[in-house]
Design a protein around this motif. Structure first.
Motif, PDB file in Angstrom:
ATOM      1  N   ALA A  40      -1.378  -9.463 -27.424  1.00 13.64           N
ATOM      2  CA  ALA A  40      -3.259  -7.716 -26.588  1.00 13.64           C
ATOM      3  C   ALA A  40      -2.421  -7.024 -25.960  1.00 13.64           C
ATOM      4  O   ALA A  40      -1.077  -6.308 -26.378  1.00 13.64           O
ATOM      5  N   TRP A  41      -2.977  -5.735 -26.709  1.00 15.71           N
ATOM      6  CA  TRP A  41      -2.293  -4.391 -26.159  1.00 15.71           C
ATOM      7  C   TRP A  41      -3.879  -3.806 -25.717  1.00 15.71           C
ATOM      8  O   TRP A  41      -4.935  -3.702 -26.016  1.00 15.71           O
ATOM      9  N   ILE A  42      -3.315  -2.886 -25.262  1.00 14.54           N
ATOM     10  CA  ILE A  42      -4.105  -1.169 -24.172  1.00 14.54           C
ATOM     11  C   ILE A  42      -3.876   0.356 -24.889  1.00 14.54           C
ATOM     12  O   ILE A  42      -1.875   0.037 -25.432  1.00 14.54           O
ATOM     13  N   CYS A  43      -4.359   1.032 -25.180  1.00 12.39           N
ATOM     14  CA  CYS A  43      -3.295   2.607 -25.162  1.00 12.39           C
ATOM     15  C   CYS A  43      -3.955   3.230 -24.417  1.00 12.39           C
ATOM     16  O   CYS A  43      -5.252   3.490 -23.911  1.00 12.39           O
ATOM     17  N   LEU A  44      -3.103   4.343 -24.261  1.00 10.71           N
ATOM     18  CA  LEU A  44      -3.351   6.114 -23.014  1.00 10.71           C
ATOM     19  C   LEU A  44      -2.521   6.360 -23.421  1.00 10.71           C
ATOM     20  O   LEU A  44      -1.830   7.095 -24.171  1.00 10.71           O
ATOM     21  N   ASN A  48       1.262  -1.816  -0.092  1.00 11.86           N
ATOM     22  CA  ASN A  48       0.184  -0.337  -0.080  1.00 11.86           C
ATOM     23  C   ASN A  48       0.721   1.045   0.034  1.00 11.86           C
ATOM     24  O   ASN A  48       0.282   2.053  -0.483  1.00 11.86           O
ATOM     25  N   GLN A  49       1.951   0.975   0.590  1.00 11.04           N
ATOM     26  CA  GLN A  49       3.054   2.546   0.907  1.00 11.04           C
ATOM     27  C   GLN A  49       3.551   2.379  -0.768  1.00 11.04           C
ATOM     28  O   GLN A  49       3.478   4.052  -0.926  1.00 11.04           O
ATOM     29  N   ILE A  50       3.834   1.494  -1.750  1.00  9.99           N
ATOM     30  CA  ILE A  50       4.910   2.132  -2.322  1.00  9.99           C
ATOM     31  C   ILE A  50       3.289   2.596  -3.834  1.00  9.99           C
ATOM     32  O   ILE A  50       3.823   3.418  -4.558  1.00  9.99           O
ATOM     33  N   ASN A  51       2.212   1.440  -3.561  1.00 10.87           N
ATOM     34  CA  ASN A  51       1.012   1.899  -4.864  1.00 10.87           C
ATOM     35  C   ASN A  51       0.240   3.010  -3.869  1.00 10.87           C
ATOM     36  O   ASN A  51      -0.545   3.504  -5.056  1.00 10.87           O
ATOM     37  N   GLY A  52       0.370   3.893  -3.251  1.00 10.41           N
ATOM     38  CA  GLY A  52      -0.784   4.529  -2.452  1.00 10.41           C
ATOM     39  C   GLY A  52      -1.892   4.349  -2.388  1.00 10.41           C
ATOM     40  O   GLY A  52      -2.811   3.599  -2.651  1.00 10.41           O
ATOM     41  N   THR A  53      -2.750   5.456  -2.348  1.00  8.13           N
ATOM     42  CA  THR A  53      -3.997   5.149  -2.047  1.00  8.13           C
ATOM     43  C   THR A  53      -5.203   5.693  -3.097  1.00  8.13           C
ATOM     44  O   THR A  53      -4.490   7.084  -3.235  1.00  8.13           O
ATOM     45  N   LYS A  54      -5.537   5.516  -3.557  1.00  8.12           N
ATOM     46  CA  LYS A  54      -6.240   5.914  -5.318  1.00  8.12           C
ATOM     47  C   LYS A  54      -7.077   6.892  -4.586  1.00  8.12           C
ATOM     48  O   LYS A  54      -8.126   6.244  -4.300  1.00  8.12           O
ATOM     49  N   LYS A  55      -7.605   7.872  -6.012  1.00  4.16           N
ATOM     50  CA  LYS A  55      -8.482   8.618  -5.673  1.00  4.16           C
ATOM     51  C   LYS A  55      -9.558   7.803  -6.893  1.00  4.16           C
ATOM     52  O   LYS A  55      -9.002   6.373  -7.993  1.00  4.16           O
ATOM     53  N   ILE A  56     -10.639   7.845  -7.070  1.00  3.74           N
ATOM     54  CA  ILE A  56     -11.907   7.712  -7.618  1.00  3.74           C
ATOM     55  C   ILE A  56     -11.098   7.431  -9.502  1.00  3.74           C
ATOM     56  O   ILE A  56     -11.867   6.981 -10.270  1.00  3.74           O
ATOM     57  N   GLY A  57     -10.539   8.799  -9.640  1.00  4.60           N
ATOM     58  CA  GLY A  57     -10.285   9.182 -10.898  1.00  4.60           C
ATOM     59  C   GLY A  57      -9.032   7.690 -11.308  1.00  4.60           C
ATOM     60  O   GLY A  57      -9.478   7.534 -12.439  1.00  4.60           O
ATOM     61  N   TYR A  58      -8.299   7.835 -11.150  1.00  3.53           N
ATOM     62  CA  TYR A  58      -7.427   6.426 -10.661  1.00  3.53           C
ATOM     63  C   TYR A  58      -8.518   5.259 -11.865  1.00  3.53           C
ATOM     64  O   TYR A  58      -8.613   4.835 -12.558  1.00  3.53           O
ATOM     65  N   MET A  59      -9.675   4.890 -10.904  1.00  5.53           N
ATOM     66  CA  MET A  59     -10.651   3.633 -10.761  1.00  5.53           C
ATOM     67  C   MET A  59     -10.906   4.079 -12.354  1.00  5.53           C
ATOM     68  O   MET A  59     -11.027   3.059 -13.031  1.00  5.53           O
ATOM     69  N   ARG A  60     -11.212   4.697 -12.188  1.00  5.14           N
ATOM     70  CA  ARG A  60     -12.234   5.564 -14.024  1.00  5.14           C
ATOM     71  C   ARG A  60     -10.954   5.599 -15.450  1.00  5.14           C
ATOM     72  O   ARG A  60     -11.346   5.124 -15.862  1.00  5.14           O
ATOM     73  N   LEU A  61      -9.895   5.459 -14.798  1.00  8.04           N
ATOM     74  CA  LEU A  61      -8.891   5.859 -16.199  1.00  8.04           C
ATOM     75  C   LEU A  61      -8.237   4.632 -16.284  1.00  8.04           C
ATOM     76  O   LEU A  61      -8.673   4.209 -17.659  1.00  8.04           O
ATOM     77  N   ILE A  62      -8.789   3.058 -15.521  1.00  6.89           N
ATOM     78  CA  ILE A  62      -7.832   1.911 -15.590  1.00  6.89           C
ATOM     79  C   ILE A  62      -9.574   1.698 -16.017  1.00  6.89           C
ATOM     80  O   ILE A  62      -9.137   0.714 -17.088  1.00  6.89           O
ATOM     81  N   GLY A  63     -10.095   2.201 -15.538  1.00  6.76           N
ATOM     82  CA  GLY A  63     -11.757   1.308 -16.160  1.00  6.76           C
ATOM     83  C   GLY A  63     -11.788   1.870 -17.761  1.00  6.76           C
ATOM     84  O   GLY A  63     -12.290   0.833 -18.784  1.00  6.76           O
ATOM     85  N   GLU A  64     -11.183   3.282 -18.354  1.00 12.32           N
ATOM     86  CA  GLU A  64     -11.381   2.776 -19.339  1.00 12.32           C
ATOM     87  C   GLU A  64     -10.395   2.866 -20.274  1.00 12.32           C
ATOM     88  O   GLU A  64     -10.694   2.397 -21.638  1.00 12.32           O
ATOM     89  N   ASP A 116      -5.129  13.217 -18.090  1.00 12.25           N
ATOM     90  CA  ASP A 116      -5.811  14.823 -16.918  1.00 12.25           C
ATOM     91  C   ASP A 116      -7.183  14.856 -17.439  1.00 12.25           C
ATOM     92  O   ASP A 116      -7.103  14.871 -15.641  1.00 12.25           O
ATOM     93  N   LYS A 117      -7.731  13.638 -17.583  1.00 10.31           N
ATOM     94  CA  LYS A 117      -9.343  13.804 -17.905  1.00 10.31           C
ATOM     95  C   LYS A 117      -9.586  13.409 -16.710  1.00 10.31           C
ATOM     96  O   LYS A 117     -10.369  13.310 -15.650  1.00 10.31           O
ATOM     97  N   HIS A 118      -8.797  12.315 -16.013  1.00 16.34           N
ATOM     98  CA  HIS A 118      -9.114  11.557 -14.980  1.00 16.34           C
ATOM     99  C   HIS A 118      -8.361  11.613 -13.487  1.00 16.34           C
ATOM    100  O   HIS A 118      -8.210  11.416 -12.388  1.00 16.34           O
ATOM    101  N   LYS A 119      -7.720  13.358 -13.878  1.00 14.91           N
ATOM    102  CA  LYS A 119      -6.591  13.469 -12.827  1.00 14.91           C
ATOM    103  C   LYS A 119      -6.061  12.713 -11.881  1.00 14.91           C
ATOM    104  O   LYS A 119      -5.840  12.664 -10.980  1.00 14.91           O
ATOM    105  N   SER A 120      -5.786  12.547 -12.700  1.00 13.32           N
ATOM    106  CA  SER A 120      -4.077  10.895 -12.715  1.00 13.32           C
ATOM    107  C   SER A 120      -2.244  11.474 -12.705  1.00 13.32           C
ATOM    108  O   SER A 120      -2.709  12.178 -13.444  1.00 13.32           O
ATOM    109  N   ASP A 121      -2.039  10.585 -12.601  1.00 16.25           N
ATOM    110  CA  ASP A 121      -0.625  11.180 -13.140  1.00 16.25           C
ATOM    111  C   ASP A 121       0.390   9.623 -13.775  1.00 16.25           C
ATOM    112  O   ASP A 121      -0.311   8.409 -13.676  1.00 16.25           O
ATOM    113  N   ALA A 122       0.424  10.218 -14.536  1.00 15.20           N
ATOM    114  CA  ALA A 122       1.719   7.966 -15.768  1.00 15.20           C
ATOM    115  C   ALA A 122       2.169   7.661 -14.561  1.00 15.20           C
ATOM    116  O   ALA A 122       2.162   6.378 -14.694  1.00 15.20           O
TER     117      ALA A 122
END
Length: 327
Positions: free
Chosen positions: A225-229, A195-211, A235-241
């Motif tokens: 298999a691949w994903i793109c972002l 938990n310390q290294i992965n941090g506590t995530k905001k709801i934006g993180y969940m929405r980003l990974i969902g998208e 920025d839309k989900h107020k997350s960090d690279a």
């Protein structure tokens, strides 16, 4: 290798430890643990990186041993007896300014687990069988007779945890887990460390990974298999690279998967990260063929062009390389 490390440490008093630019937890954890261990036996050791330590890693540095190149130059060593480079064996990767320290150092030592020429491996502490540089550093610390304290152990545990994607890569061995047991004996607790290294995530993180995951694709064979972002999605989900690095690992559970890919657009370039889900598939070699490099199970490259063109061309080439490995 162990004797080589001991000899270098024995002769040196002023020691600088650095790692690659934009470091991950393996580079950071390894250099911090090694620095604390060397200081405990009376060495004048400090970690000097191209840039200041990212906030997300500061809890791993309770003794404030990591400083930036600019901070170091305010009060440099009169002499540098030994410059240790952790988690890379390429000097250009440590940064333009930090490279200058090599010119003022009596000795240079790479401590790493990435592939390299045999000639380089023979005169440095490089072991590609190690699951992480943190595992190698843990063994070297033990070899010089330093016992693991909780701060040293937490830095090493975190390094190994992140670089093995929670112990799931094929380089993780019984010896890796034996070292982990020793680290846990100091009081390191896996849930808290995770938990310390992965941090506590905001709801934006969940929405980003969902998208991102909702747009996952496979080729016809389903072996790739691949994903793109892109920056707009982040920025839309107020997350960090930094939050996106683990997204690719979700693809490894797919049936028939051999190579997982993540394409992340950054300006005019696209970073292609690759993971192997098959012990017989070497994505490090594949990444080299595409201009990058890495391990047999984890590698990356940076490509120029549009995301659409890069995805199409890269997937075609990766499938050709998979087919070629079957011959």
């Amino acid at each position: 290798m162990n004797n080589l490390f001991k000899e270098h440490v024995k002769k040196a008093q002023n020691i600088i430890i650095t790692t690659h630019i934009y470091p991950d937890a393996d580079g950071i954890g390894s250099q911090i643990a090694l620095c604390m261990a060397l200081k405990s036996i009376g060495k004048n050791a400090i970690c000097v990186n191209e840039m200041p330590l990212f906030d997300r890693y500061k809890y791993l540095d309770p003794q404030d041993v990591v400083i930036s190149y600019q901070e170091y130059m305010d009060k440099p060593f009169t002499e540098i007896d030994l410059l240790i480079v952790a988690d890379t064996n390429s000097l250009p990767r440590i940064g333009k300014n930090t490279q200058e320290l090599v010119l003022n150092s009596k000795e240079l030592l790479f401590i790493d687990h990435h592939p390299c020429p045999r000639e380089l491996k023979s005169i440095h502490c490089i072991d590609t069988s190690m699951a992480a540089t943190g595992e190698l550093v843990g063994n070297l610390i033990s070899d010089i007779g330093v016992e693991f304290t909780h701060p040293i152990a937490l830095a090493l545990y975190t390094a190994i945890l992140i670089d093995t994607s929670s112990f799931r890569y094929p380089t993780v061995s019984a010896n890796t887990h034996r070292l982990i047991a020793k680290l846990m004996d100091t009081g390191v607790r896996p849930p808290r460390a995770f938990n310390q290294i992965n941090g506590t995530k905001k709801i934006g993180y969940m929405r980003l990974i969902g998208e991102v995951l909702s747009s996952a694709q496979t080729n016809e064979s389903e072996e790739v298999a691949w994903i793109c972002l892109n920056e707009e999605m982040i920025d839309k989900h107020k997350s960090d690279a930094e939050d996106t690095h683990g997204f690719i690992n979700h693809l490894l559970i797919l049936d028939n998967i051999k190579v997982a890919c993540m394409f992340r657009q950054n300006g005019k370039s696209v970073k292609l990260s690759m993971r192997s889900a098959d012990a017989n598939i070497d994505v490090g070699v594949m990444a080299q063929a595409l201009g990058g490099g890495g391990h047999n199970h984890s590698a990356a490259t940076v490509l120029e062009g549009t995301l659409e063109d890069i995805v199409k061309n890269s997937i075609e080439k990766i499938q050709l390389m998979i087919d070629g490995s079957k011959d």
